[in-house]
Design an enzyme around this catalytic site. Structure first.
Site, PDB file in Angstrom:
ATOM      1  N   ARG A 196      -9.332 -15.887 -29.877  1.00 19.56           N
ATOM      2  CA  ARG A 196      -8.171 -16.747 -30.082  1.00 19.56           C
ATOM      3  C   ARG A 196      -6.878 -15.990 -30.350  1.00 19.56           C
ATOM      4  O   ARG A 196      -5.857 -16.274 -29.736  1.00 19.56           O
ATOM      5  CB  ARG A 196      -8.443 -17.705 -31.255  1.00 19.56           C
ATOM      6  CG  ARG A 196      -9.548 -18.699 -30.962  1.00 19.56           C
ATOM      7  CD  ARG A 196      -9.916 -19.527 -32.190  1.00 19.56           C
ATOM      8  NE  ARG A 196      -8.880 -20.459 -32.573  1.00 19.56           N
ATOM      9  CZ  ARG A 196      -8.979 -21.310 -33.592  1.00 19.56           C
ATOM     10  NH1 ARG A 196     -10.077 -21.331 -34.315  1.00 19.56           N
ATOM     11  NH2 ARG A 196      -8.002 -22.133 -33.875  1.00 19.56           N
ATOM     12  N   HIS A 241     -11.347 -24.890 -22.432  1.00 16.90           N
ATOM     13  CA  HIS A 241     -10.885 -24.587 -23.795  1.00 16.90           C
ATOM     14  C   HIS A 241     -11.163 -25.757 -24.730  1.00 16.90           C
ATOM     15  O   HIS A 241     -10.332 -26.669 -24.868  1.00 16.90           O
ATOM     16  CB  HIS A 241      -9.384 -24.290 -23.758  1.00 16.90           C
ATOM     17  CG  HIS A 241      -8.891 -23.502 -24.925  1.00 16.90           C
ATOM     18  ND1 HIS A 241      -9.232 -22.186 -25.141  1.00 16.90           N
ATOM     19  CD2 HIS A 241      -8.060 -23.837 -25.944  1.00 16.90           C
ATOM     20  CE1 HIS A 241      -8.626 -21.739 -26.216  1.00 16.90           C
ATOM     21  NE2 HIS A 241      -7.918 -22.727 -26.742  1.00 16.90           N
ATOM     22  N   TYR A 265       5.912 -35.878 -20.621  1.00 15.39           N
ATOM     23  CA  TYR A 265       7.268 -35.905 -20.067  1.00 15.39           C
ATOM     24  C   TYR A 265       7.626 -34.636 -19.290  1.00 15.39           C
ATOM     25  O   TYR A 265       8.536 -34.668 -18.462  1.00 15.39           O
ATOM     26  CB  TYR A 265       8.302 -36.079 -21.189  1.00 15.39           C
ATOM     27  CG  TYR A 265       8.124 -37.354 -21.982  1.00 15.39           C
ATOM     28  CD1 TYR A 265       8.222 -38.599 -21.366  1.00 15.39           C
ATOM     29  CD2 TYR A 265       7.867 -37.314 -23.342  1.00 15.39           C
ATOM     30  CE1 TYR A 265       8.059 -39.766 -22.088  1.00 15.39           C
ATOM     31  CE2 TYR A 265       7.701 -38.478 -24.082  1.00 15.39           C
ATOM     32  CZ  TYR A 265       7.797 -39.705 -23.450  1.00 15.39           C
ATOM     33  OH  TYR A 265       7.634 -40.860 -24.166  1.00 15.39           O
TER      34      TYR A 265
END
Length: 743
Positions: free
Chosen positions: A33, A79, A123
């Site tokens: 990570r 993931h 968006y």
């Protein structure tokens, strides 16, 4: 039933259970990570984002797609974490103020340098940039290993293959368990120059590398005010800090007035918070030279700072602002990455470049092998097709008359299954002379390419030339004359800082340095008689070393842990008492011993020796430690600590070991290094055997030793002369039992 359950319960200490589980969590956080891979500069989440976008064909030439689509595919296929972590990572790759060369081309609100957040992923839209495509170049040519995804339904790359040096180009930051990483961004053209240097000279020093890669190049620009020595030191160790200042210019107003306009701010500073900080200091009257600050930024940074009056020098006002605000900040570099073996470690710039070059060579060989396999399969097919044209009538007869044409063709023409299938699938209109000529031409071209690729696999020089070609192509794409490739961060001297050299005010006086075995050090005035020192020591303590120095000298301590520590002779305590423990002055480990103390001569050379006979020569200038933590010069372990630091004073060296053997060889056989474990000086068969003493002398002056009875000169010392790393011969008659040359 309850009895069976109780019997199956295993007893475990709570501390052990917590330790095991926390260790698993820590390893997962570090490797999977938080830290980037040195080979492609990507964390797993970044790698999965790019691979998902490649699968969805979101190339630079494609249309934009909603980020929600990308995030969903990454979560569903690769993931299994929160959508926020994936989207935040995607957004960072698109921010031109966060990464030097964005890997994502974003459309919509992706945040800004003022710290405003990005819009929701429903968006915004995105696709990949050319830099991202370069990172994945060759992925479909078996250039890297693939591994199953989390549910085994598909595969994902272990690492990206491309020659784009993303780790240094875009840097990275992350916080894991017990460690962190913070890598600055750099100029790709300069990285390519450094890579070309390392390809030709894998042992290139940090100084040589930094002549090509001249320091960070931040996306927000700014001015680097550290000197070259500091930069080299930071990159040599992989740790250090850079001082970055805002770029400003003078803007002339009416009636002789002027104002300062800031056009670039330090990397990582949020502009809105910087403006608020300066405004607060103005209100608190802590910036007496500043009248006002106005943020007139649009897409470009433009912060206007007005002086108190027209008589205030702008350079003086800015110097005060640099000292008081984040207009000057520090970037703390920590190149902590996952190496090619999957282990986290802090790397110097040389190791980073060498790991990347090694990865590219592996990718090159794998891509070449993949291409050779394709060529071999195509040549096999072409061989079968040529047989058709050479025996066209017979082949047609077999196909028309035989029930099992495939078996008959194999039997008569000794064909393979691949060739037979190709023959049987050949169209009738391809059976013409022109097609035969095309096949022969293709066969010849493929064989020429096959020969060239086989030569490439067997030639390091050709592989290096191919790497040069890759890196030069990338350098050409991101040329420093182009808008995206131009260097944004420049250098300037910190002229406002007044630096006083305290050494100039030290009166040069003779001193005698006394060090005890327990590590207590002191300095007596004058050059005392070292053979008749009248010094008292603490109970159980005694003299370890005494030597002459001057008050302007630097005194070096060499510890068994392989570190050099430097003290100013003028700062040492007086000899009126027992002195002061060196462990209060420098950070010597509690389990380490001081094996040598001496006046450091930057022009001299020193031999460092390990207990089991390894060592190397180091220049005095490389022994100077700038901090109390010391400078690691020799790599050691608990079984083989450092035991000696001897000045190089002759062209020949004699070494004696506890195996009662003496070896003499030329000093020139010992390599000079800046840091390392060294080479074998004298070979020992038994693990408990160790070095007793080392002595340099000039061969023309002869060889001998000194004891309390006087000096003994050996007339014929040729029998003990040999090559470095040999065992030597049994010590001569009369040699001291201690094995020491001068005791």
């Amino acid at each position: 039933m309850s009895k069976e359950i109780i019997e199956n319960i295993e007893s475990q200490q709570l501390a052990d259970a917590l330790s095991e589980r926390y260790l698993s969590y820590a390893v997962s956080t570090i490797v999977s990570r938080a830290l980037p891979d040195v080979r492609d500069g990507l964390k797993p989440v970044h790698r999965r984002i790019l691979y998902s976008m490649l699968r969805n064909k979101l190339t630079p030439a494609a249309a934009f797609r909603k980020c929600a689509k990308v995030v969903g595919d990454v979560l569903g296929s690769f993931h299994p974490h929160g959508d926020g972590s994936v989207y935040d990572a995607l957004v960072r790759l698109a921010q031109d103020f966060s990464v030097r060369y964005p890997l994502i081309d974003g459309q919509g609100n992706f945040g800004n340098i003022d710290g405003d957040p990005q819009a929701a992923y429903r968006y915004t839209e995105s696709k990949m940039t050319d830099a991202a495509m370069l990172i994945m170049e060759g992925l479909d040519e078996n250039s890297v290993d693939m591994m199953p995804n989390f549910d085994g339904t598909t595969v994902e790359p272990v690492v990206m293959p491309g020659a784009f040096p993303n780790l240094l180009a875009n840097g990275g930051m992350g916080i894991a368990v017990g460690m962190a990483t913070n890598i600055p961004t750099h100029n790709v053209a300069e990285i390519c120059d450094a890579l070309n240097l390392v390809v030709d000279n894998p042992d290139a020093t940090t100084v040589q590398i930094m002549k090509k890669l001249v320091g960070p190049d931040f996306p927000t620009g700014g001015i680097l005010i550290d000197d070259l020595d500091t930069i080299i030191k930071n990159y040599d160790t992989g740790r250090g800090a850079f001082r970055i200042r805002a770029r400003w210019e003078t803007e002339t107003l009416d009636r002789g007035a002027s104002q300062a306009v800031i056009t670039e701010i330090p990397y990582g500073i949020v502009k809105s918070k910087l403006v608020e900080q300066i405004a607060s200091l103005i209100d608190a009257k802590k910036l007496p030279l500043v009248d006002d600050i106005v943020d007139e930024s649009t897409t470009d940074v433009r912060i206007v700072i007005t002086p108190k009056n027209r008589n205030v020098p702008l350079d003086k006002m800015m110097a005060h602002l640099f000292a008081m605000t984040d207009l000057e900040s520090r970037f703390n570099m920590n190149m902590n990455v996952i190496d090619s073996k999957g282990a986290p470690r802090v790397m110097g710039i040389g190791d980073v470049l060498r790991e990347f070059v090694a990865h590219q060579k592996i990718v090159l060989c794998r891509r070449t092998t993949w291409r050779l396999g394709n060529i071999a399969r195509r040549l096999e097919v072409l061989g079968g097709l040529l047989i058709v044209y050479l025996n066209l009538d017979r082949v047609i007869e077999i196909i028309r008359n035989e029930d099992d044409a495939k078996a008959a063709l194999v039997s008569e023409f000794q064909l393979t299954d691949v060739q037979v299938e190709a023959i049987l699938n050949t169209r009738l209109r391809s059976l013409r002379k022109l097609e035969e000529m095309e096949i022969r031409r293709e066969d010849a071209d493929l064989r020429a390419e096959q020969k060239q690729l086989q030569e490439l696999l067997n030639s390091q020089e050709m592989q290096n030339n191919q790497l040069h070609a890759w890196f030069n192509d990338i350098k050409k794409t991101y040329d420093k004359k182009s808008a995206i490739g131009r260097r944004r961060t420049t250098w300037d001297a910190a002229t406002e800082d007044i630096v006083i050299n305290t050494d100039e005010f030290i009166e040069k006086e003779p001193m005698t340095i006394i060090l005890s075995t327990m590590g207590w050090i002191r300095a007596a005035k004058g050059h005392l008689d070292l053979n008749n020192l009248d010094m008292k020591f603490k109970e159980g303590d005694e003299l370890q070393a005494a030597f002459h120095a001057m008050s302007t000298d630097r005194v070096n301590l060499f510890a068994s842990g392989g570190k050099m520590f430097t003290l100013n002779a003028n700062d040492l305590p007086s000899a009126r008492g027992f002195g002061e423990s060196v462990r209060m002055m420098v950070d010597i480990g509690a389990d380490e011993n001081i094996v040598a103390a001496f006046v450091l001569d930057p022009m001299a050379k020193y031999l460092l020796v390990g207990r089991h006979g390894n060592g190397f020569i180091v220049a005095g200038e490389n022994c100077l430690a700038q901090t109390r933590t010391g400078k690691q010069v020799m790599n050691v372990d608990s079984q083989n600590p450092a035991i000696m630091c001897v000045p190089v004073t002759g062209n020949t060296i004699a070494i004696s070991g506890s195996n009662d053997k003496l070896l003499i060889f030329d000093t020139a056989e010992i390599p000079e290094m800046t840091r390392g474990k060294g080479v074998i000086l004298q070979k020992y068969n038994a693990e408990r055997t160790y070095v007793l003493d080392v002595m340099f002398f000039d061969a023309a002056d002869g060889f001998g030793w000194t004891t309390g009875r006087g000096t003994t000169k050996l007339d014929d010392w040729a029998p003990w002369r040999g090559r470095r790393a040999s065992q030597g011969r049994t010590i001569p008659v009369g040699f001291p039992r201690s094995g020491k040359f001068n005791k």
